[in-house]
Enzyme design. Structure first.
Site, PDB file in Angstrom:
ATOM      1  N   MET A 126      -6.094  20.669 -49.061  1.00 54.38           N
ATOM      2  CA  MET A 126      -4.826  20.893 -49.758  1.00 54.38           C
ATOM      3  C   MET A 126      -4.761  22.290 -50.362  1.00 54.38           C
ATOM      4  SD  MET A 126      -3.914  17.292 -51.674  1.00 54.38           S
ATOM      5  CE  MET A 126      -5.582  16.888 -52.222  1.00 54.38           C
ATOM      6  N   TRP A 157     -11.351  26.140 -50.683  1.00 53.74           N
ATOM      7  CA  TRP A 157     -12.058  25.095 -51.441  1.00 53.74           C
ATOM      8  C   TRP A 157     -12.059  23.758 -50.711  1.00 53.74           C
ATOM      9  CZ3 TRP A 157     -14.658  28.000 -54.307  1.00 53.74           C
ATOM     10  CH2 TRP A 157     -14.101  29.064 -55.013  1.00 53.74           C
ATOM     11  N   GLU A 241      -8.913   8.846 -55.376  1.00 53.91           N
ATOM     12  CA  GLU A 241      -9.622  10.108 -55.594  1.00 53.91           C
ATOM     13  C   GLU A 241     -10.194  10.182 -57.002  1.00 53.91           C
ATOM     14  OE1 GLU A 241      -9.042  14.949 -55.169  1.00 53.91           O
ATOM     15  OE2 GLU A 241      -7.271  13.658 -55.199  1.00 53.91           O
ATOM     16  N   GLN A 278     -34.550  12.874 -86.331  1.00 54.28           N
ATOM     17  CA  GLN A 278     -33.176  12.407 -86.475  1.00 54.28           C
ATOM     18  C   GLN A 278     -32.175  13.269 -85.719  1.00 54.28           C
ATOM     19  OE1 GLN A 278     -31.835  11.080 -90.419  1.00 54.28           O
ATOM     20  NE2 GLN A 278     -30.012  12.353 -90.166  1.00 54.28           N
ATOM     21  N   GLN A 337     -30.314  21.335 -73.609  1.00 50.69           N
ATOM     22  CA  GLN A 337     -30.658  21.807 -74.957  1.00 50.69           C
ATOM     23  C   GLN A 337     -31.911  21.113 -75.482  1.00 50.69           C
ATOM     24  OE1 GLN A 337     -29.043  24.196 -76.600  1.00 50.69           O
ATOM     25  NE2 GLN A 337     -30.247  24.066 -78.490  1.00 50.69           N
ATOM     26  N   GLY A 341     -36.699  25.192 -72.706  1.00 50.89           N
ATOM     27  CA  GLY A 341     -36.900  26.000 -71.508  1.00 50.89           C
ATOM     28  C   GLY A 341     -37.029  25.173 -70.250  1.00 50.89           C
TER      29      GLY A 341
END
Length: 380
Positions: A126, A157, A241, A278, A337, A341
């Site tokens: 589309m 796309w 969809e 916590q 997060q 790393g």
């Protein structure tokens, strides 16, 4: 919260989970299947699923499928997404197949629906460089010719065009009336003369493509449904969809959550697991609660669609798509997060989950478009 499923559905979920653990349960397996994450679809694995009857889950029985409904489809999508099965071609295939099932000729149904059940891939085109959210602005044209149409223009796309047998193309056949009139759907073979498929590199690997049509001829028999009525035909497929994307991202969000939970239980700092602090414990609790809400929403909307298959649930399907895609992105970001790393390291996979979830809030109708649709259903 325990999920209440029929015995048949419980067996389906277990079988899919077992298959994914066996066939793509390790990073080494997935790297081999996806060329190190570059190819999100593995045809050999896909055809194994076809042999088990799963790819024809919503294909009518007369075309070799199981003839099941939205609830079963969502379970399949959710579990394969959770299991990280590289079968990206399935989503676009289901969307295309539904259009042929509703509007196609008997020959089109035989080719596409039977092919889907056997493991063939289909694509839908589309979007254009100047027409994304505003589908009515598309300009790729299909001009009438002796015995058919000649297509010229560019599409972009287009997911899975490079692995598809056919492209379900939406092109303009008339400029009369409003911008949503004069659009027609066509079945275009992916190897048609005059069609060039050129891949677009993205951070998610090779999945989307530019399509260039240059005097590409298709016969009259390639028209899907009524000429000039593609817009109204497309509207009937909105439930499908959006629910496909909601279910896929629900499964992905579950995976990101479980991977994060496993990490914060095991990782120790200051003499104890980091999940016991916590600051992280409460974020885990919030994500778990949101996941349950999203699951209940998907299950409820899928059940409603199965109860009234002819009705367009514009509000509810948009809510499901919006909720699940935004939640999946949030959970993956939180996972990254909390993992520090390691969340960025390809070894752990959270960065790949983040890439796949971020784009989910864009394709299939952006989150902004979903909110606009939901707002309109309240008369705003």
């Amino acid at each position: 919260m325990p999920r209440v499923l029929t015995d048949e559905r419980r067996d389906l979920v277990k079988a899919i989970a077992d298959f994914c653990r066996r066939e793509c349960g390790t990073k080494e397996q997935r790297d081999e299947l996806t060329a190190g994450g570059r190819e999100p679809h593995n045809q050999k694995l896909y055809e194994k699923m076809a042999e088990l009857g799963w790819l024809g889950i919503v294909v009518p029985e007369e075309y070799g499928g199981a003839g099941r409904g939205m609830a079963d489809l969502c379970l399949f999508l959710e579990e394969t997404a959770y299991g990280l099965a590289p079968i990206s071609g399935f989503g676009t295939t289901v969307i295309a197949a539904a259009a042929y099932d509703k509007f196609g000729t008997e020959e089109q149904k035989r080719v596409v629906l039977e092919g889907m059940a056997k493991g063939r891939v289909e694509a839908v085109s589309m979007s254009e460089p100047g027409a994304g959210s505003d589908v009515g602005a598309l300009t790729c044209r299909a001009d009438g010719a002796d015995g058919g149409y000649v297509i010229n223009g560019q599409k972009t796309w287009c997911s899975n065009a490079h692995i598809a047998d056919h492209i379900l193309l939406i092109a303009r056949t008339s400029h009369e009336g409003s911008k949503h009139e004069g659009l027609t759907q066509f079945l275009v073979p992916a190897d048609a003369e005059g069609l060039e498929i050129r891949g677009i590199d993205t951070m998610g690997g090779r999945e989307v493509n530019d399509l260039y049509f240059t005097d590409c001829f298709v016969p009259d028999s390639a028209v899907v449904g009524t000429p000039g009525q593609a817009w109204s035909q497309l509207m009937t497929g909105l439930n499908l969809e959006r629910m496909i994307l909601a279910a896929l991202m629900l499964g992905t969000a579950r995976r990101a959550f479980d991977d994060t939970l496993a990490y914060v239980r095991q990782r120790e700092q200051f003499g104890r697991p980091i999940g016991s602090f916590q600051a992280l414990k409460h974020r885990i609790a919030d994500m778990a609660t949101e996941l349950e809400c999203a699951r209940l929403l998907v299950d409820d909307v899928a059940a409603a669609i199965d109860a009234e298959p002819g009705r367009v649930f514009a509000r509810e399907a948009s809510m499901a798509k919006l909720k699940c895609t935004e939640l999946a992105k949030h959970v993956a970001l939180e996972g990254m997060q909390m993992m520090g790393g390691y969340g960025y390291a390809t070894e752990y996979g959270m960065e790949a989950l983040l890439r796949s979830t971020v784009v989910s809030t864009v394709y299939g109708g952006t989150s902004e478009i979903q909110r606009e649709i939901i707002g309109k259903t309240y008369g705003l």
